[in-house]
Design an enzyme around this catalytic site. Structure first.
Site, PDB file in Angstrom:
ATOM      1  N   ASN A   7       0.861  -1.181   0.000  1.00 60.00           N
ATOM      2  CA  ASN A   7       0.000   0.000   0.000  1.00 60.00           C
ATOM      3  C   ASN A   7       0.898   1.232   0.000  1.00 60.00           C
ATOM      4  O   ASN A   7       1.352   1.686   1.038  1.00 60.00           O
ATOM      5  CB  ASN A   7      -0.913  -0.029   1.235  1.00 60.00           C
ATOM      6  N   ARG A  90      -2.397  -1.527  -3.861  1.00 65.82           N
ATOM      7  CA  ARG A  90      -3.388  -0.460  -3.830  1.00 65.82           C
ATOM      8  C   ARG A  90      -3.024   0.548  -4.919  1.00 65.82           C
ATOM      9  O   ARG A  90      -1.898   1.017  -5.002  1.00 65.82           O
ATOM     10  CB  ARG A  90      -3.371   0.240  -2.476  1.00 65.82           C
ATOM     11  N   HIS A 179      -9.687   6.575  -1.572  1.00 62.72           N
ATOM     12  CA  HIS A 179      -9.593   5.865  -0.285  1.00 62.72           C
ATOM     13  C   HIS A 179     -10.713   4.839  -0.150  1.00 62.72           C
ATOM     14  O   HIS A 179     -11.124   4.489   0.955  1.00 62.72           O
ATOM     15  CB  HIS A 179      -9.663   6.833   0.910  1.00 62.72           C
ATOM     16  N   ASN A 212      -2.244  11.671   5.692  1.00 60.83           N
ATOM     17  CA  ASN A 212      -1.638  12.734   4.893  1.00 60.83           C
ATOM     18  C   ASN A 212      -2.603  13.152   3.789  1.00 60.83           C
ATOM     19  O   ASN A 212      -2.704  14.321   3.424  1.00 60.83           O
ATOM     20  CB  ASN A 212      -0.308  12.263   4.294  1.00 60.83           C
ATOM     21  N   ARG A 242      -1.996  19.090   0.345  1.00 60.56           N
ATOM     22  CA  ARG A 242      -2.996  19.452  -0.650  1.00 60.56           C
ATOM     23  C   ARG A 242      -4.010  20.421  -0.058  1.00 60.56           C
ATOM     24  O   ARG A 242      -4.401  20.306   1.101  1.00 60.56           O
ATOM     25  CB  ARG A 242      -3.693  18.198  -1.175  1.00 60.56           C
ATOM     26  N   ARG A 285       1.693  15.263  13.625  1.00 66.86           N
ATOM     27  CA  ARG A 285       2.328  15.121  14.942  1.00 66.86           C
ATOM     28  C   ARG A 285       3.207  16.325  15.242  1.00 66.86           C
ATOM     29  O   ARG A 285       3.224  16.825  16.380  1.00 66.86           O
ATOM     30  CB  ARG A 285       3.137  13.819  14.986  1.00 66.86           C
ATOM     31  N   GLY A 331      -4.343   7.144   9.981  1.00 66.60           N
ATOM     32  CA  GLY A 331      -3.327   7.531  10.948  1.00 66.60           C
ATOM     33  C   GLY A 331      -3.731   8.647  11.877  1.00 66.60           C
ATOM     34  O   GLY A 331      -3.580   8.552  13.106  1.00 66.60           O
ATOM     35  N   ILE A 332      -4.264   9.733  11.329  1.00 64.00           N
ATOM     36  CA  ILE A 332      -4.680  10.863  12.161  1.00 64.00           C
ATOM     37  C   ILE A 332      -6.004  10.559  12.840  1.00 64.00           C
ATOM     38  O   ILE A 332      -6.178  10.809  14.039  1.00 64.00           O
ATOM     39  CB  ILE A 332      -4.779  12.137  11.301  1.00 64.00           C
ATOM     40  N   GLY A 333      -6.954  10.035  12.100  1.00 63.24           N
ATOM     41  CA  GLY A 333      -8.272   9.745  12.662  1.00 63.24           C
ATOM     42  C   GLY A 333      -8.219   8.782  13.830  1.00 63.24           C
ATOM     43  O   GLY A 333      -8.965   8.914  14.803  1.00 63.24           O
ATOM     44  N   GLU A 385      -6.638  -1.624   5.241  1.00 66.08           N
ATOM     45  CA  GLU A 385      -6.761  -1.720   3.796  1.00 66.08           C
ATOM     46  C   GLU A 385      -6.085  -2.972   3.262  1.00 66.08           C
ATOM     47  O   GLU A 385      -6.511  -3.549   2.261  1.00 66.08           O
ATOM     48  CB  GLU A 385      -6.141  -0.477   3.152  1.00 66.08           C
TER      49      GLU A 385
END
Length: 399
Positions: A7, A90, A179, A212, A242, A285, A331-333, A385
């Site tokens: 991935n 992916r 996603h 990201n 973005r 982070r 990752g963030i969620g 995933e």
């Protein structure tokens, strides 16, 4: 059947070696912060765990490092590349060509290459992974799973842009969504969780994938009905580099009045905007740490990030005509209690009430972080995933 899942994200590579159909993870790991001064590498098997910080300039170097770890004399989990029967990749953008999982051929590679302009941060990395894996695992079937596939159920009222009709019929310009593998995986888990907890099998949920790259999906009864990313993976939420949504007239102003080239504008919107443009940092982070230390730019950027998510929760609640749950993932969620708190504050009109203590907990399992009184469930569901890709690869190859 041993299936290696690769991935390749815009700044990371996640991988798992999975024994199918048992869904047994033989080893897994990740390289993140690719292209930055120092990258982080992890390799985890049943008997070993390796963590390293080292410079990894690009995805090719990262993939070669992963392959060497898989076959390492001391820590490796395979003796020969011939043990791996399939490699699942992916791929972010499948355009109008790919709506299903496919075995990779030279023609498929060329189609992925033709879509570089629509997913410039992802499809090149995805194709690099395919090329390197084909060289290393010569006897394995290479299979592509497309992020856009899950969103094929989005109705025309939502996926068509208000542009001349021929641009859709002849040029296939429409909302594709991204996603999808992640949104599919966590939504299925969320629906199972809700039905186990006395909810109707009919469900109205919003999945919030924050990494990201970021996106949200409105999902009704398990089907994607709207999504924040569109023709390419650049609009919608504020992301690492973005911009997310901007007024189109800004682009013309940058070109016609300020003298930017179209290439420079594209680079700005794709690689120099988002949280990086607002703060000078692309990794959340780092931004949260700076915000805690009083950095006003970072504090504002985090507030803007959450505000954009809130706007889409409101929009998608209207589209769904109700809301059973919101799901944070990626990752963030999964890891940022700070962002989840900002998003869920002052959302009682939508029946969202966050339990602050539960919000601070960490787990690899599904966890409910809303209060007992909250009409709308707030769930954190770790995405996987790789398992979803492995299932799709296995189903394709054993048909």
């Amino acid at each position: 059947m041993k299936i290696l899942i690769i991935n390749s994200g815009s700044s990371s590579i996640k991988y798992q070696l999975i024994e199918m159909p048992a869904n047994e993870v033989i080893c897994s790991g990740m390289i993140d912060r690719i292209g930055l001064e120092i990258s982080n590498l992890t390799f985890v098997s049943t008997s070993n765990k390796i963590e390293e910080s080292l410079p990894i300039a690009d995805h090719k170097i990262g993939l070669e490092k992963i392959a060497s770890l898989l076959m390492d004399e001391e820590f490796g989990v395979i003796i020969s590349t011939e043990e791996i029967e399939a490699v699942g990749h992916r791929v972010v953008h499948g355009g109008s060509t790919f709506s299903n999982t496919v075995v990779i051929t030279e023609e498929v590679k060329e189609k992925i290459r033709q879509l570089f302009d629509l997913a410039p941060l992802h499809n090149p990395a995805n194709l690099e992974g395919i090329i390197v894996a084909s060289e290393i695992f010569k006897n394995a079937q290479q299979v592509a799973v497309f992020d856009t596939a899950f969103h094929q159920t989005i109705p025309v009222i939502a996926h068509k842009y208000a542009l001349p009709n021929y641009l859709l019929t002849e040029n296939k310009i429409r909302l594709y969504g991204f996603h999808g593998t992640s949104h599919k995986y966590v939504s299925e888990n969320a629906i199972h969780y809700l039905t186990q907890n006395s909810f109707s099998k009919e469900s109205k949920i919003i999945t919030i994938h924050l990494g990201n790259g970021c996106s949200m999906t409105a999902i009704k009864n398990g089907k994607s009905v709207d999504h924040t990313l569109g023709f390419g993976p650049m609009n919608g939420l504020i992301m690492g580099t973005r911009s997310g949504d901007v007024d189109q007239s800004i682009i013309f102003y940058l070109v016609n009045t300020l003298g930017y080239s179209l290439e420079a504008v594209n680079t700005m919107l794709q690689k120099q905007s988002g949280m990086l443009g607002l703060t000078g940092f692309s990794d959340l982070r780092d931004i949260e740490k700076q915000a805690e230390n009083g950095n006003v730019d970072c504090q504002l950027a985090l507030a803007m990030n959450a505000y954009r998510i809130k706007k889409y929760i409101g929009s998608y609640s209207a589209v769904l005509n109700g809301l059973d749950a919101i799901i944070f993932t990626a990752g963030i969620g999964e890891n940022s209690s700070y962002i989840r708190k900002l998003v869920c504050t002052d959302m009682d009109y939508f029946g969202i009430e966050l339990d602050l203590e539960k919000n601070e907990l960490r787990s690899k399992e599904i966890r409910e972080i809303s209060t007992a009184e909250s009409k709308t469930k707030v769930l954190v569901i770790p995405t996987n995933e790789e398992i979803e890709i492995a299932n799709q690869v296995f189903e394709l190859l054993v048909e």
